[in-house]
Structures are given as C-alpha cells and as structure tokens.
Scaffold this motif. Structure first.
Motif, PDB file in Angstrom:
ATOM      1  N   LEU A 183       0.815  -1.215   0.000  1.00  0.00           N
ATOM      2  CA  LEU A 183       0.000   0.000   0.000  1.00  0.00           C
ATOM      3  C   LEU A 183       0.844   1.259   0.000  1.00  0.00           C
ATOM      4  CD1 LEU A 183      -2.724  -1.082   2.588  1.00  0.00           C
ATOM      5  CD2 LEU A 183      -2.876  -1.126   0.096  1.00  0.00           C
ATOM      6  N   PHE A 184       1.936   1.253   0.762  1.00  0.00           N
ATOM      7  CA  PHE A 184       2.802   2.428   0.860  1.00  0.00           C
ATOM      8  C   PHE A 184       4.243   2.001   0.551  1.00  0.00           C
ATOM      9  CE2 PHE A 184      -0.679   2.820   3.916  1.00  0.00           C
ATOM     10  CZ  PHE A 184      -1.294   3.979   3.453  1.00  0.00           C
ATOM     11  N   PRO A 185       4.554   1.752  -0.726  1.00  0.00           N
ATOM     12  CA  PRO A 185       5.890   1.236  -1.072  1.00  0.00           C
ATOM     13  C   PRO A 185       6.992   2.215  -0.720  1.00  0.00           C
ATOM     14  CG  PRO A 185       4.701   1.924  -3.046  1.00  0.00           C
ATOM     15  CD  PRO A 185       3.708   1.968  -1.918  1.00  0.00           C
ATOM     16  N   ARG A 186       8.041   1.687  -0.118  1.00  0.00           N
ATOM     17  CA  ARG A 186       9.186   2.500   0.249  1.00  0.00           C
ATOM     18  C   ARG A 186      10.452   1.810  -0.248  1.00  0.00           C
ATOM     19  NH1 ARG A 186       7.389   6.355   3.551  1.00  0.00           N
ATOM     20  NH2 ARG A 186       9.488   7.068   4.021  1.00  0.00           N
ATOM     21  N   VAL A 187      11.457   2.620  -0.506  1.00  0.00           N
ATOM     22  CA  VAL A 187      12.729   2.112  -1.018  1.00  0.00           C
ATOM     23  C   VAL A 187      13.544   1.544   0.135  1.00  0.00           C
ATOM     24  CG1 VAL A 187      14.909   2.739  -2.107  1.00  0.00           C
ATOM     25  CG2 VAL A 187      12.755   3.720  -2.956  1.00  0.00           C
ATOM     26  N   SER A 188      14.047   0.336  -0.066  1.00  0.00           N
ATOM     27  CA  SER A 188      14.933  -0.265   0.929  1.00  0.00           C
ATOM     28  C   SER A 188      16.329  -0.404   0.342  1.00  0.00           C
ATOM     29  CB  SER A 188      14.414  -1.645   1.353  1.00  0.00           C
ATOM     30  OG  SER A 188      14.383  -2.520   0.238  1.00  0.00           O
ATOM     31  N   ALA A 189      17.323  -0.494   1.192  1.00  0.00           N
ATOM     32  CA  ALA A 189      18.719  -0.611   0.756  1.00  0.00           C
ATOM     33  C   ALA A 189      19.368  -1.802   1.454  1.00  0.00           C
ATOM     34  CB  ALA A 189      19.492   0.671   1.062  1.00  0.00           C
ATOM     35  N   HIS A 190      20.207  -2.503   0.726  1.00  0.00           N
ATOM     36  CA  HIS A 190      20.870  -3.683   1.272  1.00  0.00           C
ATOM     37  C   HIS A 190      22.362  -3.605   0.959  1.00  0.00           C
ATOM     38  CE1 HIS A 190      16.902  -5.548   1.787  1.00  0.00           C
ATOM     39  NE2 HIS A 190      16.622  -5.077   0.582  1.00  0.00           N
ATOM     40  N   LEU A 191      23.189  -3.687   1.949  1.00  0.00           N
ATOM     41  CA  LEU A 191      24.637  -3.747   1.753  1.00  0.00           C
ATOM     42  C   LEU A 191      25.003  -5.187   1.426  1.00  0.00           C
ATOM     43  CD1 LEU A 191      25.874  -1.431   4.641  1.00  0.00           C
ATOM     44  CD2 LEU A 191      25.704  -0.910   2.199  1.00  0.00           C
ATOM     45  N   LEU A 192      25.452  -5.397   0.213  1.00  0.00           N
ATOM     46  CA  LEU A 192      25.671  -6.756  -0.273  1.00  0.00           C
ATOM     47  C   LEU A 192      26.893  -7.416   0.364  1.00  0.00           C
ATOM     48  CD1 LEU A 192      24.860  -6.121  -4.024  1.00  0.00           C
ATOM     49  CD2 LEU A 192      23.344  -6.971  -2.231  1.00  0.00           C
ATOM     50  N   GLN A 193      27.795  -6.629   0.942  1.00  0.00           N
ATOM     51  CA  GLN A 193      28.972  -7.225   1.565  1.00  0.00           C
ATOM     52  C   GLN A 193      28.607  -8.034   2.808  1.00  0.00           C
ATOM     53  OE1 GLN A 193      31.246  -3.672   2.336  1.00  0.00           O
ATOM     54  NE2 GLN A 193      30.601  -3.587   4.470  1.00  0.00           N
ATOM     55  N   SER A 194      27.366  -7.892   3.285  1.00  0.00           N
ATOM     56  CA  SER A 194      26.931  -8.681   4.434  1.00  0.00           C
ATOM     57  C   SER A 194      26.833 -10.165   4.107  1.00  0.00           C
ATOM     58  CB  SER A 194      25.580  -8.178   4.934  1.00  0.00           C
ATOM     59  OG  SER A 194      24.583  -8.322   3.928  1.00  0.00           O
ATOM     60  N   ALA A 195      26.959 -10.513   2.838  1.00  0.00           N
ATOM     61  CA  ALA A 195      26.943 -11.931   2.453  1.00  0.00           C
ATOM     62  C   ALA A 195      28.206 -12.648   2.920  1.00  0.00           C
ATOM     63  CB  ALA A 195      26.785 -12.062   0.942  1.00  0.00           C
ATOM     64  N   PHE A 196      29.218 -11.901   3.357  1.00  0.00           N
ATOM     65  CA  PHE A 196      30.494 -12.504   3.731  1.00  0.00           C
ATOM     66  C   PHE A 196      30.810 -12.216   5.194  1.00  0.00           C
ATOM     67  CE2 PHE A 196      30.653 -11.247  -0.746  1.00  0.00           C
ATOM     68  CZ  PHE A 196      30.897 -12.474  -1.334  1.00  0.00           C
ATOM     69  N   GLU A 197      31.520 -13.123   5.794  1.00  0.00           N
ATOM     70  CA  GLU A 197      32.009 -12.920   7.151  1.00  0.00           C
ATOM     71  C   GLU A 197      33.084 -11.838   7.137  1.00  0.00           C
ATOM     72  OE1 GLU A 197      29.381 -15.628   8.736  1.00  0.00           O
ATOM     73  OE2 GLU A 197      30.748 -14.259   9.801  1.00  0.00           O
ATOM     74  N   ALA A 198      33.250 -11.153   8.273  1.00  0.00           N
ATOM     75  CA  ALA A 198      34.228 -10.062   8.342  1.00  0.00           C
ATOM     76  C   ALA A 198      35.631 -10.546   8.018  1.00  0.00           C
ATOM     77  CB  ALA A 198      34.189  -9.422   9.730  1.00  0.00           C
ATOM     78  N   ALA A 199      35.953 -11.792   8.403  1.00  0.00           N
ATOM     79  CA  ALA A 199      37.303 -12.320   8.188  1.00  0.00           C
ATOM     80  C   ALA A 199      37.614 -12.519   6.708  1.00  0.00           C
ATOM     81  CB  ALA A 199      37.465 -13.641   8.940  1.00  0.00           C
TER      82      ALA A 199
ATOM     83  N   MET B 207      37.823 -11.031  -0.292  1.00  0.00           N
ATOM     84  CA  MET B 207      36.879 -10.987  -1.401  1.00  0.00           C
ATOM     85  C   MET B 207      36.997  -9.675  -2.165  1.00  0.00           C
ATOM     86  SD  MET B 207      35.457 -13.901  -1.360  1.00  0.00           S
ATOM     87  CE  MET B 207      34.083 -13.691  -2.458  1.00  0.00           C
ATOM     88  N   LYS B 208      37.199  -8.570  -1.447  1.00  0.00           N
ATOM     89  CA  LYS B 208      37.371  -7.281  -2.110  1.00  0.00           C
ATOM     90  C   LYS B 208      38.631  -7.270  -2.970  1.00  0.00           C
ATOM     91  CE  LYS B 208      34.963  -4.266   1.173  1.00  0.00           C
ATOM     92  NZ  LYS B 208      35.118  -3.130   2.123  1.00  0.00           N
ATOM     93  N   ARG B 209      39.716  -7.847  -2.428  1.00  0.00           N
ATOM     94  CA  ARG B 209      40.974  -7.871  -3.184  1.00  0.00           C
ATOM     95  C   ARG B 209      40.819  -8.683  -4.464  1.00  0.00           C
ATOM     96  NH1 ARG B 209      44.976 -10.945  -4.355  1.00  0.00           N
ATOM     97  NH2 ARG B 209      44.058 -12.718  -3.257  1.00  0.00           N
ATOM     98  N   ARG B 210      40.211  -9.853  -4.342  1.00  0.00           N
ATOM     99  CA  ARG B 210      40.037 -10.703  -5.515  1.00  0.00           C
ATOM    100  C   ARG B 210      39.091 -10.061  -6.525  1.00  0.00           C
ATOM    101  NH1 ARG B 210      38.381 -15.988  -2.441  1.00  0.00           N
ATOM    102  NH2 ARG B 210      37.472 -16.489  -4.472  1.00  0.00           N
ATOM    103  N   ARG B 211      38.052  -9.403  -6.012  1.00  0.00           N
ATOM    104  CA  ARG B 211      37.117  -8.735  -6.910  1.00  0.00           C
ATOM    105  C   ARG B 211      37.793  -7.597  -7.660  1.00  0.00           C
ATOM    106  NH1 ARG B 211      31.909  -5.209  -5.021  1.00  0.00           N
ATOM    107  NH2 ARG B 211      33.621  -3.886  -4.322  1.00  0.00           N
ATOM    108  N   ALA B 212      38.628  -6.819  -6.965  1.00  0.00           N
ATOM    109  CA  ALA B 212      39.344  -5.727  -7.622  1.00  0.00           C
ATOM    110  C   ALA B 212      40.267  -6.249  -8.719  1.00  0.00           C
ATOM    111  CB  ALA B 212      40.140  -4.934  -6.585  1.00  0.00           C
ATOM    112  N   LYS B 213      40.920  -7.383  -8.454  1.00  0.00           N
ATOM    113  CA  LYS B 213      41.805  -7.978  -9.451  1.00  0.00           C
ATOM    114  C   LYS B 213      41.023  -8.419 -10.680  1.00  0.00           C
ATOM    115  CE  LYS B 213      45.039 -11.808 -10.100  1.00  0.00           C
ATOM    116  NZ  LYS B 213      45.663 -13.008  -9.475  1.00  0.00           N
TER     117      LYS B 213
END
Length: 530
Positions: free
Chosen positions: A95-111, A116-122
C-alpha cells in the motif's frame, strides 16, 4: 444493531485506507510514446556542429550552477540509501511502497570480506582490460584546425586494408604543404599516386606527404590506406594526423564483422507461430501443473514445440507430440534449467513460461511476435493473471550508479521508461515478469547464471543491462494456477519438498549466495529497490 454499525464503520475505514493508498501509488509521471520501430539503411546525416576545445583563459570567468541540470550528471561516487519511517502493518509495503537498501557485503564474514574485495578488484581490472579499447577514449577535435579527418566510423577487418575516408588539409596559402600520418597497429599506404605529391614511408607505420599544390595533396589524401598488421579480433588503432603546428587523433576500429544468425521461418504472409516460437519451461516435482500447462498450450497452439528441463528427484515421463523433456541432476536449480531449456531452442524466438501457467484466449503469442518483428526490442514480456483477478507485469527499471573502490550501486524501481509508438499497451522497460518472448540468440548471449539455484529472476535482466532492449505489453495475458491451499486439504510430500526448495528463508544460504554474486561478480556494493 451495534454490531452492524461497527461493521459498517470498519468497511468505511478500510475503504478509505485503500483509496488513500491507491492515490498515493498512482503514477503521476506523464509518459510519452517513443518510436522503437525497425529502421533501414545507414545514417544519412552527420553532426555539423563541433564541440569547441578548452580555452585556459576562461578560468577567471564566474559561473552559476543550474542544480536542476547539474544533478543529472554522473558523480564520482554513488549513494545507496533506503527510506526510513516504514509502517509495520499488514500489506504496508504494497500500500505504501518505500525504497529499501541492502549492503551486499553482508553476504560474507568479516574475516573473508577483505580477501573478497581484493580478488574482486583484481578480476575487475582484468575485465576492464578485456572490455575497453582505445575507441572508448574521448577525442575532441580542436576548433579552427586546418585538418579534416574522420572523427569516428572507420573500420577494418583484422589483417585487412581499408581506405581512410575524409582526410584533407584546409590551409592558408604557403610555399609547401606537408602532412604526417602515424599508426600503431598497422601500416599506411596509398592506393594511387598523384602528380606533384611526394610520399615517404609508404608501407610503414609513419608516412609523410608533401606538395607545393594543395589541391594535389588533398587528392592524394583520398587514396591513403590503412592495413592492419597486428592481429586482434576486436580492438582499435589510434592514428595521428599532423601538419605544421596542428595535430589530430582518430580511431580505426579493428574487428571481425558480426556473423549473422538468421532463421528461415518460411514465406507465410501471417506469422507461423510453430515455426517462429518454442516454449521453454523448467519444472520441479509439479507434474500436475505442468500437464495443465501443456494441455492449455495445445488448445491454442497444437504444433508449437515445448522444451522442458526437469531436475526432480524421481522424474516422470512427459511425452507427446512436439515435446522435448530433458532430465537434469536432482535439485540442479532454476537458472541451470533455464540454460538447458533455452540451449535446445532452434526457432527465432523462445517463450519463457513457468510450469504453473495456463494459456487462455488472451495469451496471444502473435501480438508478442508482432512487437519483436516490427521494433528493435530483443525481449517483450506479457502479463500474468492471478486467481484473484489481479494482473501483474512486474515492470522494473534498472540502473547502475558508478561508485568508487567499494563498488557500484544497483537501483531497481517498479515502472517503465516510455510507451512504444504504434503499440499503446506496450512500454519500454528493463525487467519483466516470468512470461516473456525473446530473440533466442540474445537470451543465449546473456545466459542464466547456474549458481542461482532456486531464488532468481531479475538477475538475468541485470546481467543483460546494456545488451537487452526490453519491452512489456499488458494485453497479452497468461493465467497463474492458484496457490491457495485449503486448510482441510493435506499437503502432499511432493508439495512439501517443492516448498522447501522454492521458498527458502531470507537468512538462508540461497539468499546469501545471491547477494554474494551481486557483490563479487557484478561488483555492486549495495542494492536499492521499492
């Protein structure tokens, strides 16, 4: 009497809430019709106005920013923010649609996130090297230059030769005129000789042409050729074009011509749907619904081929005229099944349907074929009618906002871009519902990521953004089999197994895997949607 009054007041209250929600969500944007019809022949007009070159003496002149226009320009970063203040009520998002945001890096553990960022950049750096060529570099021709040259549009096949069109010198009278031309990935030559013109470096990467007669020099420039000598199937050479005190740079594209993939659909004046269209679907355990789909198709299109990909644990035989049934490993997945089904299609178009759809008199494939035949669209979706009578098109606009090292931002919104001229019920959009007709080769080109096993759909359109030209028509409708389960009817074991695979919890590995793919494969840092 009092209970009747309460009931009436409750009905009035609910009706008022629904009316306000309808007014809130009703589109206020005025959409215009856009012509996406097929065109024939090359462009006949060229841009005559040139962008003036930079003048360093302009730095002291003040200016005023027009926010309305400046806000439309791309930025050097992206912001991924949702809308707060959501109301925690049933059907509140509807009824009242609102925009939501999701940080996709939450798919990975902090360790593991930094790794993953390094490999993705490469991988991203490697992708840029593969996908970018010198033809992507912005080159601006300086104003008042005496050099005339092709700003774009020159192309040569690998290791082949072409005339370089448009070369000329527009100069004031002088004692002698000279031109230097330098290439990197090929050699320069002249296809004919003109009297009174001296040519040096013929057959080399650098060539000098000089003459006392300007007309003769320009005539000689009409015969300058370029020969590619360093093989690459798709790149570009940057050629320097110089005279006294002036220099220009232009690109010559080096690539094979596109190999056409044509379909012989006969000579019928009307559309032969059985020759043009193959229906593809993916099934898992729901053989009763699959049979209902097949029966409904046969009522309207008895000779259309139906391709079925099946990853059930104990597959049953599905046979009949114009049916191809392919068995997959158990639980192989939704997108893997799509890939298998589409890979077996040999017709010009493929119609994707879910296995619990039912064709009706409103499922007019001829209309979808007509749209694709007469426009530049690659894919056009229809509408799905639920048992409640609600009809959905699931139109989505998709955009990517360029980010920095953290990745880009993916934004998805419900809606469309433009109405299609000549088809008032059809619009241009970026994503559609699970009922669409598409050019087979374009779907195969984009493909379906088989790592998306059970929860996926718009990921196909995200991968196809910039490649797929997508439309949607709300007057071609397929019915959706009811999902309403009566409480007194027990659920079968196959239904329980299906539900387990089809509807995993939001915190499941399937959802995290999807977010991880968006993060790494597509280099997104977050997703926003309404």
């Amino acid at each position: 009497m009092r209970s009747v009054r309460k009931t009436v007041l409750l009905v009035i209250f609910v009706s008022a809430v629904l009316l306000l929600a309808l007014l809130h969500s009703w589109p206020t944007r005025a959409f215009t019709a856009v012509d996406v019809w097929q065109r024939q022949g090359p462009m006949e007009r060229h841009l005559e106005e040139r962008l003036p070159g930079p003048d360093h003496g302009l730095g002291s002149i003040p200016f005023h920013v027009r926010d309305r226009v400046a806000s439309l320009l791309p930025r050097n970063g992206c912001v991924c923010e949702g809308e707060g203040g959501a109301v925690n009520l049933p059907f509140a998002q509807l009824l009242f649609p609102r925009v939501s945001a999701h940080l996709l890096q939450s798919a990975f553990e902090a360790a593991e996130l930094e790794e993953m960022k390094r490999r993705r950049a490469k991988e991203y750096k490697s992708f840029q090297k593969r996908s970018q060529t010198p033809a992507d570099v912005l080159i601006v021709a300086e104003a008042n230059s005496p050099l005339q040259y092709p700003a774009q549009g020159v192309e040569v096949r690998p290791l082949k030769t072409t005339i370089i069109p448009g070369l000329a010198l527009r100069s004031l009278p002088r004692e002698r005129y000279s031109i230097n031309i330098t290439a990197r990935l090929g050699t320069l030559n002249v296809a004919a000789e003109v009297a009174g013109v001296e040519v040096k470096g013929d057959g080399e990467v650098r060539m000098l042409l000089s003459s006392r007669l300007l007309l003769n020099l320009n005539r000689q420039l009409q015969f300058v050729t370029y020969t590619n000598t360093l093989f690459h199937p798709n790149t570009a050479d940057t050629v320097r074009f110089e005279t006294d005190g002036h220099e220009a740079i232009f690109s010559i594209k080096i690539r094979h011509g596109a190999t056409p993939k044509l379909y012989n659909t006969g000579s019928n004046a009307e559309y032969d749907i059985s020759a043009l269209v193959t229906i593809a679907t993916k099934t898992f355990l729901r053989y009763d619904k699959l049979q209902d789909l097949i029966d409904s198709v046969r009522r309207f299109y008895p000779n259309v081929t139906i391709v079925i990909a099946d990853d059930s644990e104990d597959p049953r035989t599905v046979s009949g005229p114009f049916i191809e049934h392919y068995i997959m490993p158990f639980g192989k997945g939704w997108f893997a099944g799509r890939n298998l089904a589409v890979s077996q299609v040999t017709t010009k178009y493929v119609l994707w349907v879910d296995d619990d759809f039912v064709f009706t008199a409103n499922t007019r494939l001829e209309k979808l074929v007509d749209v694709l035949e007469r426009t530049t669209l690659d894919l056009v979706g229809g509408a799905v009618r639920e048992v409640t009578g609600y009809t959905a098109t699931y139109r989505q606009t998709i955009s990517i906002e360029q980010g920095e090292d953290g990745g880009d931002c993916l934004h998805m919104r419900r809606g469309f871009h433009h109405v299609i001229q000549g088809f008032p019920n059809c619009v241009v959009t970026d994503g559609v519902i699970n009922f669409f007709l598409a050019r087979t080769d374009k779907v195969q080109q984009v493909g379906f990521d088989p790592r998306l096993a059970r929860v996926a759909h718009l990921e196909f359109f995200i991968d196809g953004l910039g490649s797929l030209h997508v439309g949607s028509c709300d007057d071609v409708i397929v019915n959706h089999a009811t999902k309403i389960r009566l409480p007194w009817v027990s659920q079968s074991e196959s239904d329980k197994t299906y539900a387990k695979f089809r509807y995993p919890p939001a915190s499941s590995d399937a959802t995290q895997s999807k977010n991880g793919l968006l993060f790494f494969k597509n280099r997104f840092q977050c997703l926003t949607h309404d």
